[in-house]
Design a protein around this motif. Structure first.
Motif, short mmCIF file in Angstrom:
data_model
loop_
_atom_site.label_atom_id
_atom_site.label_comp_id
_atom_site.label_asym_id
_atom_site.label_seq_id
_atom_site.Cartn_x
_atom_site.Cartn_y
_atom_site.Cartn_z
N LYS A 1 0.88 -1.23 0.03
CA LYS A 1 -0.09 -0.11 0.13
C LYS A 1 0.92 1.24 0.02
O LYS A 1 0.46 2.15 -0.74
CB LYS A 1 -0.97 -0.03 1.19
CG LYS A 1 -2.05 -1.02 1.26
CD LYS A 1 -2.82 -1.15 2.39
CE LYS A 1 -3.55 0.02 2.60
NZ LYS A 1 -4.79 -0.04 3.88
N ARG A 2 1.95 1.38 0.78
CA ARG A 2 2.83 2.42 0.81
C ARG A 2 3.52 2.56 -0.52
O ARG A 2 3.78 3.98 -0.82
CB ARG A 2 4.06 2.19 1.74
CG ARG A 2 4.82 3.28 2.44
CD ARG A 2 5.66 3.23 3.41
NE ARG A 2 6.53 2.07 3.65
CZ ARG A 2 6.29 0.83 4.22
NH1 ARG A 2 5.27 0.89 4.88
NH2 ARG A 2 7.17 -0.13 4.08
N HIS A 3 3.56 1.66 -1.43
CA HIS A 3 4.09 1.81 -2.76
C HIS A 3 3.08 2.12 -3.79
O HIS A 3 3.28 2.04 -4.82
CB HIS A 3 5.06 0.76 -2.92
CG HIS A 3 6.52 0.81 -2.41
ND1 HIS A 3 6.47 0.32 -1.07
CD2 HIS A 3 7.62 1.20 -2.61
CE1 HIS A 3 8.06 0.40 -0.77
NE2 HIS A 3 8.29 0.92 -1.73
N ARG A 4 1.83 1.96 -3.30
CA ARG A 4 0.54 2.02 -4.15
C ARG A 4 0.40 0.97 -5.18
O ARG A 4 0.14 1.31 -6.40
CB ARG A 4 0.68 3.46 -4.84
CG ARG A 4 0.55 4.73 -4.03
CD ARG A 4 0.54 6.10 -4.66
NE ARG A 4 0.55 7.38 -3.68
CZ ARG A 4 0.56 8.48 -3.98
NH1 ARG A 4 0.63 8.90 -5.52
NH2 ARG A 4 0.51 9.51 -3.21
N LEU A 5 0.85 -0.11 -4.72
CA LEU A 5 0.82 -1.15 -5.62
C LEU A 5 -0.40 -2.30 -5.46
O LEU A 5 -0.92 -3.00 -6.11
CB LEU A 5 2.08 -2.19 -5.51
CG LEU A 5 3.35 -1.47 -6.01
CD1 LEU A 5 4.69 -2.34 -5.24
CD2 LEU A 5 3.38 -1.27 -7.57
N LEU A 6 -0.94 -2.29 -4.16
CA LEU A 6 -2.08 -3.14 -3.87
C LEU A 6 -3.29 -2.62 -4.65
O LEU A 6 -3.99 -3.77 -5.31
CB LEU A 6 -2.33 -3.08 -2.33
CG LEU A 6 -3.35 -4.06 -1.81
CD1 LEU A 6 -2.95 -5.60 -2.23
CD2 LEU A 6 -3.71 -3.91 -0.28
N ALA A 7 -3.66 -1.54 -4.67
CA ALA A 7 -4.82 -1.25 -5.47
C ALA A 7 -4.57 -1.41 -6.95
O ALA A 7 -5.70 -2.26 -7.51
CB ALA A 7 -5.15 0.37 -5.34
N GLN A 8 -3.46 -1.47 -7.38
CA GLN A 8 -3.20 -1.88 -8.77
C GLN A 8 -3.39 -3.28 -9.06
O GLN A 8 -3.75 -3.85 -10.10
CB GLN A 8 -1.93 -1.15 -9.20
CG GLN A 8 -1.74 0.10 -9.35
CD GLN A 8 -0.20 0.68 -9.75
OE1 GLN A 8 0.28 -0.01 -10.56
NE2 GLN A 8 0.31 1.60 -8.94
#
Length: 376
Positions: A97-104
């Motif tokens: 989430k911190r690297h904005r990867l989970l939503a993707q």
């Protein structure tokens, strides 16, 4: 027999050890779903089976986790964040989430570079991942990044059991696993000698496709090795056809959980569904799904059933395993050797197929004739 068969999932199929962790999950009926009474009852029983499976698992390991989440509404859609946390551990999910990867990842909008970064984060934290999953959700998680990363990166053993029904515990799950494994691997070996396949059925289905460079995989129910993945009930050989190679038409007589009132014809050109012909209500649903994303039109999978105890034609989890059938799927194939990523994967079964293989040295060999397995 029901209890004994569920016990066998832990003892035989995934071979769980006392010190290992297991995640059992299912999905709840979402408010947006409109269900007929029969399907409503089946979904309620599915939850009961999941709860019973988790309870029986306590006799094999103390590390049993159980979770329910709102149904995604589509096979191949990624499960929600809370399940990622339970499967991979909170530390890995927080970093994603911190690297904005989970939503993707969940939206299936992640780039190849993003996947590499996500897998590096998860690999660093893989000791926190569960050792085994028993996925009893109605909507399949088989063809998801969630499942793929759990098995391939973390070494989790994964039993996928979408749209499961209690009757399967006494039929297609009550099988000689050693014989099934031997038969399935033998068929996979033959399929892996071929580069192109031609399939015909009595109802008018006729399709050709390429397997060049793709590996046919065995789903034999034996999930004891690190990173193993398969369906339960098991019994199929499957692969992702080369994108753009499929040509012909598919005549559907069965939806995933019922017989169609009238056939639906899919016209296939350059590996995608170009046209849907038919007035059956399911045709409208299919048109809607394929219009959502062009990737949903992809001919994603060819599978060959190998389970001699599977009989039911009205549940795709079992029907695609019936010995002597084939199934073809649309949509996502990114988790088993293909290149198409989309939150949709739907299989359709075809009966009494004739399957001709063209081998790498240009020989033609029949694998099936009118649904009968040909001798070597």
């Amino acid at each position: 027999m029901i209890t004994r068969t569920i016990q066998a999932i832990y003892k035989i199929n995934i071979g769980i050890k006392r010190n290992e962790s297991v995640l059992v999950f299912t999905d709840r009926i979402s408010p947006s779903e409109i269900l007929h009474e029969n399907d409503l009852c089946r979904r309620e029983r599915l939850r009961d089976i999941a709860l019973l499976t988790a309870e029986i698992g306590k006799a094999f390991t103390k590390k049993i986790a159980y979770h329910e989440y709102a149904a995604t509404g589509s096979h191949g859609a990624e499960p929600p964040e809370e399940l990622w946390s339970m499967a991979f551990g909170q530390r890995a999910v927080s970093e994603l989430k911190r690297h904005r990867l989970l939503a993707q990842l969940i939206k299936k909008e992640i780039t190849d570079d993003g996947i590499k970064k996500a897998e590096a984060i998860i690999s660093k934290n893989k000791r926190s991942a569960v050792n085994a999953v028993i996925a009893l959700s109605n909507y399949s998680t088989s063809h998801t990044r969630f499942r793929d990363i759990l098995t391939r990166v973390c070494g989790c053993r994964y039993a996928s059991m979408p749209i499961f029904e209690v009757s399967m515990l006494e039929s297609s799950m009550n099988v000689d696993w050693k014989r099934l494994s031997k038969r399935t691997k033998a068929i996979a070996k033959v399929v892996n000698t071929t580069e192109t396949l031609e399939i015909k059925t009595p109802n008018g289905t006729h399709i050709t496709l390429s397997k060049k460079g793709r590996q046919a995989l065995s789903d034999d129910g034996m999930l004891t090795k690190s990173g193993s993945f398969g369906n339960l009930p098991a019994g199929e050989v499957f692969f992702a056809p080369v994108e753009g190679s499929a040509e012909g038409k598919l005549v559907l007589e069965w939806a995933p959980t019922r017989e169609l009132k009238s056939p639906i014809t899919l016209i296939i050109e350059e590996g995608i569904v170009r046209e849907i012909i038919g007035n059956e209500p399911y045709a409208d649903y299919l048109r809607e799904k394929l219009d959502e994303r062009n990737e949903n039109r992809n001919i994603a999978e060819l599978g060959i059933g190998t389970n001699d105890r599977a009989k039911r034609p009205d549940n795709i989890l079992e029907s695609e395993k019936i010995l002597g059938t084939i199934h073809i799927a649309l949509g996502d194939n990114s988790s088993f050797g293909g290149r198409v990523k989309t939150p949709f994967h739907q299989d359709f079964v075809f009966f009494k197929p004739t399957v001709m293989l063209k081998t790498k040295d240009n020989k033609c060999v029949y694998l099936l004739k009118d649904g009968n397995l040909m001798p070597k």
